[in-house]
Design a protein around this motif. Structure first.
Motif, PDB file in Angstrom:
ATOM      1  N   THR A  66      -0.707   0.327 -25.953  1.00 24.42           N
ATOM      2  CA  THR A  66      -0.165   1.660 -27.595  1.00 24.42           C
ATOM      3  C   THR A  66      -1.279   2.787 -27.012  1.00 24.42           C
ATOM      4  O   THR A  66      -1.776   3.249 -25.367  1.00 24.42           O
ATOM      5  N   LYS A  67      -0.805   3.656 -27.265  1.00 23.15           N
ATOM      6  CA  LYS A  67      -1.055   5.185 -27.025  1.00 23.15           C
ATOM      7  C   LYS A  67      -3.214   5.563 -27.232  1.00 23.15           C
ATOM      8  O   LYS A  67      -2.830   4.495 -28.707  1.00 23.15           O
ATOM      9  N   VAL A  68      -3.847   5.225 -26.661  1.00 24.84           N
ATOM     10  CA  VAL A  68      -4.828   5.543 -26.985  1.00 24.84           C
ATOM     11  C   VAL A  68      -5.352   6.717 -26.042  1.00 24.84           C
ATOM     12  O   VAL A  68      -5.246   7.589 -25.208  1.00 24.84           O
ATOM     13  N   ALA A  69      -6.218   7.441 -27.794  1.00 20.89           N
ATOM     14  CA  ALA A  69      -6.852   8.624 -26.910  1.00 20.89           C
ATOM     15  C   ALA A  69      -8.489   9.051 -27.134  1.00 20.89           C
ATOM     16  O   ALA A  69      -9.058   8.643 -28.389  1.00 20.89           O
ATOM     17  N   VAL A  70      -9.164   9.409 -26.569  1.00 20.92           N
ATOM     18  CA  VAL A  70     -10.867   9.787 -26.280  1.00 20.92           C
ATOM     19  C   VAL A  70     -10.579  11.472 -26.848  1.00 20.92           C
ATOM     20  O   VAL A  70     -10.767  12.186 -26.534  1.00 20.92           O
ATOM     21  N   VAL A  71     -11.315  11.778 -28.522  1.00 18.13           N
ATOM     22  CA  VAL A  71     -11.270  12.479 -29.226  1.00 18.13           C
ATOM     23  C   VAL A  71     -12.934  13.136 -29.102  1.00 18.13           C
ATOM     24  O   VAL A  71     -13.295  12.807 -30.366  1.00 18.13           O
ATOM     25  N   SER A  72     -13.109  13.971 -28.809  1.00 16.94           N
ATOM     26  CA  SER A  72     -14.623  14.072 -28.336  1.00 16.94           C
ATOM     27  C   SER A  72     -14.785  15.937 -28.524  1.00 16.94           C
ATOM     28  O   SER A  72     -14.108  16.971 -28.496  1.00 16.94           O
ATOM     29  N   GLY A  73     -16.435  16.019 -28.846  1.00 19.09           N
ATOM     30  CA  GLY A  73     -16.831  17.190 -28.576  1.00 19.09           C
ATOM     31  C   GLY A  73     -16.950  17.809 -27.507  1.00 19.09           C
ATOM     32  O   GLY A  73     -17.294  18.460 -27.204  1.00 19.09           O
ATOM     33  N   ARG A  74     -17.213  16.960 -26.840  1.00 18.19           N
ATOM     34  CA  ARG A  74     -17.310  17.148 -25.392  1.00 18.19           C
ATOM     35  C   ARG A  74     -16.056  17.895 -23.863  1.00 18.19           C
ATOM     36  O   ARG A  74     -15.036  18.213 -25.318  1.00 18.19           O
ATOM     37  N   ASP A  75     -16.072  18.448 -23.218  1.00 15.67           N
ATOM     38  CA  ASP A  75     -15.787  19.115 -22.844  1.00 15.67           C
ATOM     39  C   ASP A  75     -14.355  18.450 -22.717  1.00 15.67           C
ATOM     40  O   ASP A  75     -15.282  16.867 -21.988  1.00 15.67           O
ATOM     41  N   ARG A  76     -12.864  18.205 -22.234  1.00 21.51           N
ATOM     42  CA  ARG A  76     -12.093  17.815 -22.104  1.00 21.51           C
ATOM     43  C   ARG A  76     -12.187  16.612 -20.545  1.00 21.51           C
ATOM     44  O   ARG A  76     -12.723  15.571 -20.395  1.00 21.51           O
ATOM     45  N   GLN A  77     -12.475  17.450 -19.759  1.00 18.18           N
ATOM     46  CA  GLN A  77     -13.104  17.754 -17.785  1.00 18.18           C
ATOM     47  C   GLN A  77     -14.063  16.488 -18.083  1.00 18.18           C
ATOM     48  O   GLN A  77     -14.197  15.080 -17.548  1.00 18.18           O
ATOM     49  N   ASN A  78     -15.110  16.604 -18.893  1.00 23.62           N
ATOM     50  CA  ASN A  78     -16.434  16.267 -18.582  1.00 23.62           C
ATOM     51  C   ASN A  78     -15.958  14.356 -19.452  1.00 23.62           C
ATOM     52  O   ASN A  78     -16.601  13.224 -18.639  1.00 23.62           O
ATOM     53  N   VAL A  79     -15.268  14.392 -19.785  1.00 24.63           N
ATOM     54  CA  VAL A  79     -15.213  12.653 -21.253  1.00 24.63           C
ATOM     55  C   VAL A  79     -14.121  12.458 -20.436  1.00 24.63           C
ATOM     56  O   VAL A  79     -14.489  10.964 -20.175  1.00 24.63           O
ATOM     57  N   ALA A  80     -13.250  13.108 -19.748  1.00 27.18           N
ATOM     58  CA  ALA A  80     -12.644  12.393 -18.838  1.00 27.18           C
ATOM     59  C   ALA A  80     -13.204  11.971 -17.758  1.00 27.18           C
ATOM     60  O   ALA A  80     -12.448  10.705 -16.893  1.00 27.18           O
ATOM     61  N   GLU A  81     -13.803  12.669 -16.749  1.00 31.13           N
ATOM     62  CA  GLU A  81     -14.302  11.880 -16.313  1.00 31.13           C
ATOM     63  C   GLU A  81     -16.226  10.603 -16.414  1.00 31.13           C
ATOM     64  O   GLU A  81     -15.816   9.728 -15.188  1.00 31.13           O
ATOM     65  N   LEU A  82     -16.280  10.785 -17.793  1.00 25.50           N
ATOM     66  CA  LEU A  82     -17.517   9.301 -17.679  1.00 25.50           C
ATOM     67  C   LEU A  82     -16.051   8.456 -18.174  1.00 25.50           C
ATOM     68  O   LEU A  82     -16.874   7.268 -17.420  1.00 25.50           O
ATOM     69  N   VAL A  83     -15.019   8.641 -18.501  1.00 27.36           N
ATOM     70  CA  VAL A  83     -14.036   7.496 -18.847  1.00 27.36           C
ATOM     71  C   VAL A  83     -13.043   6.848 -17.615  1.00 27.36           C
ATOM     72  O   VAL A  83     -13.144   5.522 -17.466  1.00 27.36           O
ATOM     73  N   GLN A  84     -13.095   7.565 -16.957  1.00 26.13           N
ATOM     74  CA  GLN A  84     -12.597   7.064 -15.827  1.00 26.13           C
ATOM     75  C   GLN A  84     -10.801   6.651 -15.793  1.00 26.13           C
ATOM     76  O   GLN A  84     -11.233   5.337 -15.191  1.00 26.13           O
ATOM     77  N   LEU A  85     -10.443   6.365 -17.120  1.00 25.41           N
ATOM     78  CA  LEU A  85      -8.651   5.838 -17.066  1.00 25.41           C
ATOM     79  C   LEU A  85      -8.062   6.842 -17.224  1.00 25.41           C
ATOM     80  O   LEU A  85      -8.192   8.102 -18.157  1.00 25.41           O
ATOM     81  N   ASP A  86      -7.223   6.537 -16.694  1.00 26.03           N
ATOM     82  CA  ASP A  86      -5.859   7.466 -16.404  1.00 26.03           C
ATOM     83  C   ASP A  86      -4.862   7.519 -16.840  1.00 26.03           C
ATOM     84  O   ASP A  86      -3.920   8.171 -17.495  1.00 26.03           O
ATOM     85  N   ASN A  87      -4.686   6.389 -17.543  1.00 25.75           N
ATOM     86  CA  ASN A  87      -3.986   6.632 -19.061  1.00 25.75           C
ATOM     87  C   ASN A  87      -4.474   6.599 -20.458  1.00 25.75           C
ATOM     88  O   ASN A  87      -3.030   6.133 -21.305  1.00 25.75           O
ATOM     89  N   LEU A  88      -5.115   7.387 -20.791  1.00 23.06           N
ATOM     90  CA  LEU A  88      -5.545   7.731 -21.879  1.00 23.06           C
ATOM     91  C   LEU A  88      -5.422   9.469 -21.965  1.00 23.06           C
ATOM     92  O   LEU A  88      -5.134  10.083 -21.156  1.00 23.06           O
ATOM     93  N   TYR A  89      -5.114   9.702 -23.355  1.00 26.44           N
ATOM     94  CA  TYR A  89      -5.531  10.710 -23.072  1.00 26.44           C
ATOM     95  C   TYR A  89      -6.261  11.217 -23.611  1.00 26.44           C
ATOM     96  O   TYR A  89      -7.209  10.306 -24.272  1.00 26.44           O
ATOM     97  N   TYR A  90      -6.857  12.811 -23.756  1.00 27.50           N
ATOM     98  CA  TYR A  90      -7.811  12.865 -23.785  1.00 27.50           C
ATOM     99  C   TYR A  90      -8.672  14.638 -24.548  1.00 27.50           C
ATOM    100  O   TYR A  90      -7.854  15.267 -24.236  1.00 27.50           O
ATOM    101  N   ALA A  91      -9.023  14.415 -25.714  1.00 27.49           N
ATOM    102  CA  ALA A  91      -8.511  15.687 -26.329  1.00 27.49           C
ATOM    103  C   ALA A  91     -10.339  16.136 -27.194  1.00 27.49           C
ATOM    104  O   ALA A  91     -11.004  15.742 -27.031  1.00 27.49           O
ATOM    105  N   GLY A  92     -10.456  17.507 -25.582  1.00 32.94           N
ATOM    106  CA  GLY A  92     -11.931  17.626 -25.660  1.00 32.94           C
ATOM    107  C   GLY A  92     -12.122  18.987 -26.424  1.00 32.94           C
ATOM    108  O   GLY A  92     -11.208  19.546 -27.257  1.00 32.94           O
ATOM    109  N   SER A  93     -13.460  19.563 -26.450  1.00 33.18           N
ATOM    110  CA  SER A  93     -13.904  20.175 -26.989  1.00 33.18           C
ATOM    111  C   SER A  93     -13.255  20.072 -29.250  1.00 33.18           C
ATOM    112  O   SER A  93     -12.367  20.893 -29.580  1.00 33.18           O
ATOM    113  N   HIS A  94     -13.833  18.893 -29.805  1.00 37.79           N
ATOM    114  CA  HIS A  94     -12.960  18.501 -30.568  1.00 37.79           C
ATOM    115  C   HIS A  94     -11.857  19.289 -30.386  1.00 37.79           C
ATOM    116  O   HIS A  94     -10.820  19.111 -31.662  1.00 37.79           O
TER     117      HIS A  94
END
Length: 273
Positions: A66-94
């Motif tokens: 299914t579709k999975v997105a991490v929605v964080s107050g962190r910067d988008r690039q920061n949270v993407a680097e922490l998760v390290q998965l390229d099959n997810l969506y990243y919504a940073g800065s709320h």
């Protein structure tokens, strides 16, 4: 009408799994999660919040069904680097900055107009809080997080006063509250809940074959829980200082992982049913 209850009054997602899954009604749940406090425990300093291999594997497996997105107050690039998965969506800065597979990149919400105000506020806060031991001013692209977790109790008021003084002089910004944090954000009607609905629309998930499911632990996640009432499922991890609009709860990061693993199996059955 929005319903809010005490965290301990709402049922456990794990104890009521069958009841929760009945709400899918044959639809595939699209999964949205906060990072800190959901995928990793809350820690003393933001850079210490590192994902375990087990949690990364659970996310990776879930994103195959299914579709999975991490929605964080962190910067988008920061949270993407922490998760390290390229099959997810990243919504940073709320949700002001969103990327995903297939080259998706968007900055919905119109926050660019507030960048110069954030630059100025950052300089002012660094100056005002230089003498407050334990305080941390963390500049993100579309927000400034003022951490006071390590500040002595009798100094917290000083931190809040500095934040209020800066906000009073800058109508382009507004305050956001979190766990031991004051956040200065663009004064725009955009938040995690709107980011979730934007993604549902953008990814073609709003046509009735998907149901949004959001997992969060913080006061900033309440915007998503409110947005999903009546059209999705909200799950609170632990508790925060306020009532919640979530419908279920999980106790810990470990319970989140168990829940995600179960969801993967459930969605496989839906997809092959």
């Amino acid at each position: 009408m929005i319903q809010k209850r005490e965290a301990l009054e709402i049922p456990s997602a794990l104890n009521q799994l069958n009841e929760l899954k009945a709400q899918f009604q044959g639809k595939t749940p699209a999964i949205f999660l906060d990072y800190d406090g959901c995928l990793t425990p809350i820690v003393q300093r933001p850079e210490m919040a590192v994902l375990t291999d087990d949690m990364r594997l659970a996310l990776q497996e879930l994103a195959t069904v299914t579709k999975v997105a991490v929605v964080s107050g962190r910067d988008r690039q920061n949270v993407a680097e922490l998760v390290q998965l390229d099959n997810l969506y990243y919504a940073g800065s709320h949700g002001f900055d969103i990327t995903g597979p297939g080259g998706m990149a968007s900055e919905p919400g119109g926050a660019k107009a507030a960048l110069s105000a954030l630059d100025k506020a950052d300089t002012m806060l660094q100056e005002k809080l230089r003498q407050v031991e334990g305080s941390q001013v963390e500049r993100k692209r579309y927000a400034i997080a003022v951490h006071y977790r390590n500040v002595a109790d009798d100094q917290v008021e000083t931190v809040r006063k500095a934040v209020d003084e800066v906000l009073d002089s800058m109508p382009e910004l507004k305050i956001g509250l979190g766990k031991k944090i004051y956040e200065l954000k663009p004064n725009i009607d955009w938040h995690k809940g709107k980011a979730v609905m934007w993604l549902m629309e953008e990814l073609g998930l709003s046509k009735g074959n998907y149901i949004p499911l959001y997992i969060g632990d913080d006061i900033t996640d309440e915007d998503a829980f409110v947005e999903l009432q009546g059209q999705g499922i909200g799950i609170l991890v632990g508790e925060h200082d306020d009532k919640t609009a979530a419908t279920y709860r999980l106790e810990s990061v470990d319970e989140v992982r168990v829940f995600l693993e179960d969801l993967t199996d459930t969605i496989k059955k839906i997809n092959h049913g």
